[in-house]
Write a protein that holds these residues in place. Structure first.
Motif, PDB file in Angstrom:
ATOM      1  N   LEU A 161       0.825  -1.217   0.000  1.00  0.00           N
ATOM      2  CA  LEU A 161       0.000   0.000   0.000  1.00  0.00           C
ATOM      3  C   LEU A 161       0.855   1.261   0.000  1.00  0.00           C
ATOM      4  O   LEU A 161       0.440   2.300  -0.505  1.00  0.00           O
ATOM      5  CB  LEU A 161      -0.956  -0.003   1.197  1.00  0.00           C
ATOM      6  N   ASP A 162       2.076   1.166   0.554  1.00  0.00           N
ATOM      7  CA  ASP A 162       2.974   2.330   0.531  1.00  0.00           C
ATOM      8  C   ASP A 162       3.302   2.741  -0.904  1.00  0.00           C
ATOM      9  O   ASP A 162       3.603   3.893  -1.165  1.00  0.00           O
ATOM     10  CB  ASP A 162       4.295   2.007   1.253  1.00  0.00           C
ATOM     11  N   GLY A 163       3.247   1.750  -1.825  1.00  0.00           N
ATOM     12  CA  GLY A 163       3.640   2.017  -3.206  1.00  0.00           C
ATOM     13  C   GLY A 163       2.476   2.258  -4.144  1.00  0.00           C
ATOM     14  O   GLY A 163       2.572   1.993  -5.336  1.00  0.00           O
ATOM     15  N   ILE A 164       1.331   2.735  -3.618  1.00  0.00           N
ATOM     16  CA  ILE A 164       0.203   3.029  -4.520  1.00  0.00           C
ATOM     17  C   ILE A 164       0.028   4.538  -4.685  1.00  0.00           C
ATOM     18  O   ILE A 164       0.389   5.323  -3.802  1.00  0.00           O
ATOM     19  CB  ILE A 164      -1.133   2.385  -4.053  1.00  0.00           C
ATOM     20  N   ILE A 165      -0.528   4.913  -5.847  1.00  0.00           N
ATOM     21  CA  ILE A 165      -0.835   6.328  -6.124  1.00  0.00           C
ATOM     22  C   ILE A 165      -2.318   6.439  -6.460  1.00  0.00           C
ATOM     23  O   ILE A 165      -3.055   7.193  -5.839  1.00  0.00           O
ATOM     24  CB  ILE A 165       0.036   6.849  -7.301  1.00  0.00           C
ATOM     25  N   ASN A 166      -2.761   5.646  -7.432  1.00  0.00           N
ATOM     26  CA  ASN A 166      -4.159   5.713  -7.884  1.00  0.00           C
ATOM     27  C   ASN A 166      -4.967   4.455  -7.590  1.00  0.00           C
ATOM     28  O   ASN A 166      -6.165   4.416  -7.853  1.00  0.00           O
ATOM     29  CB  ASN A 166      -4.205   5.968  -9.401  1.00  0.00           C
ATOM     30  N   PHE A 167      -4.319   3.397  -7.089  1.00  0.00           N
ATOM     31  CA  PHE A 167      -4.996   2.111  -6.871  1.00  0.00           C
ATOM     32  C   PHE A 167      -6.236   2.291  -5.993  1.00  0.00           C
ATOM     33  O   PHE A 167      -6.190   2.951  -4.965  1.00  0.00           O
ATOM     34  CB  PHE A 167      -4.039   1.129  -6.195  1.00  0.00           C
ATOM     35  N   LYS A 168      -7.355   1.641  -6.438  1.00  0.00           N
ATOM     36  CA  LYS A 168      -8.617   1.811  -5.718  1.00  0.00           C
ATOM     37  C   LYS A 168      -9.399   0.504  -5.753  1.00  0.00           C
ATOM     38  O   LYS A 168      -9.846   0.094  -6.819  1.00  0.00           O
ATOM     39  CB  LYS A 168      -9.414   2.931  -6.385  1.00  0.00           C
ATOM     40  N   PRO A 169      -9.567  -0.159  -4.619  1.00  0.00           N
ATOM     41  CA  PRO A 169     -10.447  -1.331  -4.620  1.00  0.00           C
ATOM     42  C   PRO A 169     -11.911  -0.876  -4.562  1.00  0.00           C
ATOM     43  O   PRO A 169     -12.216   0.149  -3.965  1.00  0.00           O
ATOM     44  CB  PRO A 169     -10.062  -2.055  -3.333  1.00  0.00           C
ATOM     45  N   HIS A 170     -12.788  -1.666  -5.175  1.00  0.00           N
ATOM     46  CA  HIS A 170     -14.228  -1.358  -5.081  1.00  0.00           C
ATOM     47  C   HIS A 170     -14.702  -1.676  -3.657  1.00  0.00           C
ATOM     48  O   HIS A 170     -15.500  -0.947  -3.072  1.00  0.00           O
ATOM     49  CB  HIS A 170     -15.011  -2.174  -6.109  1.00  0.00           C
ATOM     50  N   ILE A 171     -14.194  -2.780  -3.103  1.00  0.00           N
ATOM     51  CA  ILE A 171     -14.504  -3.139  -1.713  1.00  0.00           C
ATOM     52  C   ILE A 171     -13.192  -3.262  -0.957  1.00  0.00           C
ATOM     53  O   ILE A 171     -12.298  -4.007  -1.377  1.00  0.00           O
ATOM     54  CB  ILE A 171     -15.287  -4.470  -1.637  1.00  0.00           C
TER      55      ILE A 171
END
Length: 443
Positions: A161-171
């Motif tokens: 998670l430290d390496g995310i910028i736009n990642f988005k789970p629906h749930i």
């Protein structure tokens, strides 16, 4: 576009395959050795790689860098990339834009593997075309390159998670938060908590966040932060008009005017913490509109996770339990809490800043002897030395199990629940758990 991948393990090789398929010029660099099977795959796919070094001129010319979760942010090559403004992202950040599948992302200090496996089991049993990945199983990127799943259940660590910028789970699910990996977060608990909540940072009003409403760190975060996602809490003590809870030995789930109830006695998983994992997974199943009968059947036949409170064998009426996956104090707290016989406890390994005093009342109540299996056991001995009748240090799993057998009587249990990482004496927690199981079988 040049994609450089740091780390030639499962997530690194998976990202390399997806990157190549999507037209990137790909280079894999590992400071350690790359396993033979991964080398073969890289060669077969015509992907260039190096091992036991990071050659700067081949790395610092990248357009984007995917860093494997095991590599710390403070490693010299990562610092140099950051100084140059080259984006350093995680596998899930790189891979997610290449799929239109529904993503269910699960994080937490404990329970995330069980919750991930159970969620996947619920959806798969209902006939959904669903992949399982992230921190377990096959690399998420690799699956996107090879398969066409309609949804993915991903177990996500704070490092990913430290390496995310736009990642988005629906749930999104946050199972709980307790101090863990603080060595990677400047020993600041709040940094680690913020890292877990990155899971929801890009969610919108159309998305969902399922969370443990009994968890102090989570409740405190909500006092000063918000998320746009629709909130679905679960609790062992509170009751909600929208959420999941336990009432009169029944699990009740209310989501968008729909209700689901099930006797907790019929749920295969045991222990209070597993009721929470079941509530979180069932909330996903309800959001994914799975039939009630399918949910009930799946909850009653789920086998649990290897190395997590796994009953190995009963020998001379002594139950041997493998909980090698308990790599922090909170996980071991759940394990000891679920014991209802006198217990010989095998503990120890690489301490990540543990406070063992949290286990004191359970050790006094349930533990008759402690076997320390680690290179440095001083902290454990200092805390519990005067609490239990017997405290022994060993340096191999065989010695630990044989000593445990000598210390037990009929009706006792032997619990391997180390509360520590395994890297001092073992390759990883699986290796530690497998050695325990083999040693028990050899008795």
């Amino acid at each position: 576009m040049r994609l450089v991948i740091l780390g030639g393990g499962e997530s690194g090789v998976g990202t390399a395959i997806l990157g190549k398929k999507k037209g990137y010029e790909v280079f894999v660099s590992d400071f350690g050795k790359i396993k033979g099977n991964y080398k073969e795959i890289l060669l077969l796919n015509g992907i260039s790689w190096e091992e036991e070094k990071h050659t700067e001129e081949l790395i610092l010319n990248a357009a984007v860098v995917m860093k494997s979760p095991g590599i710390p942010d403070k490693s010299p090559i990562v610092k140099k990339l950051q100084e140059r403004g080259i984006p350093v992202i995680s596998e899930i950040e790189f891979a997610a834009p290449f799929t239109k599948a529904i993503i269910i992302g699960i994080t937490g200090s404990n329970g995330k593997t069980t919750t991930t496996m159970l969620t996947h089991h619920l959806l798969k049993s209902a006939g959904l075309n669903v992949g399982l990945g992230g921190n377990i199983g096959k690399s998420f990127a690799w699956q996107i390159a090879d398969n066409k799943y309609d949804s993915y259940v991903l177990e996500l660590s704070s490092f990913q998670l430290d390496g995310i910028i736009n990642f988005k789970p629906h749930i999104a699910i946050i199972t709980n938060i307790s101090p863990d990996h603080l060595d990677r977060y400047e020993y600041k608990y709040e940094n680690y908590i913020d890292s877990k909540f990155r899971l929801t940072m890009n969610q919108t009003e159309d998305d969902y966040l399922i969370y443990d409403a009994d968890d102090e760190a989570i409740s405190n975060w909500f006092k000063t932060h918000t998320t746009k996602a629709k909130l679905i809490p679960f609790s062992l003590t509170k009751i909600f008009s929208e959420g999941a809870y336990i009432k009169n030995n029944k699990m009740e789930i209310k989501i968008s005017q729909e209700e689901f109830t099930m006797d907790t006695d019929h749920i295969a998983l045991e222990g209070k913490h597993n009721m929470k994992n079941a509530m979180a997974a069932t909330s996903v199943a309800k959001l994914m509109q799975i039939r009630k009968a399918t949910i009930r059947e799946s909850l009653s036949n789920f086998q649990g996770v290897e190395h997590r409170l796994e009953k190995v064998l009963k020998i001379q009426n002594v139950q041997y339990i493998n909980d090698s996956k308990a790599t922090n104090v909170n996980a071991t707290f759940f394990a000891l809490d679920s014991m209802n016989t006198p217990t010989v406890w095998i503990v120890g390994g690489v301490d990540k800043g543990n406070d063992y005093n949290e286990l004191m009342s359970l050790v006094r109540e349930k533990v008759k002897a402690i076997i320390c299996l680690g290179v440095d056991n001083k902290k454990i001995i200092d805390v519990f030395g005067n609490v239990v009748d017997m405290m022994i240090e060993v340096s191999t799993m065989n010695d630990a199990v044989q000593m445990a057998q000598r210390l037990t009587e009929k009706g006792d249990s032997v619990l391997l629940s180390p509360a520590c990482a395994s890297f001092d004496l073992f390759e990883n927690y699986e290796d530690r758990g497998n050695q325990f199981k083999q040693a028990v079988k050899n008795l």
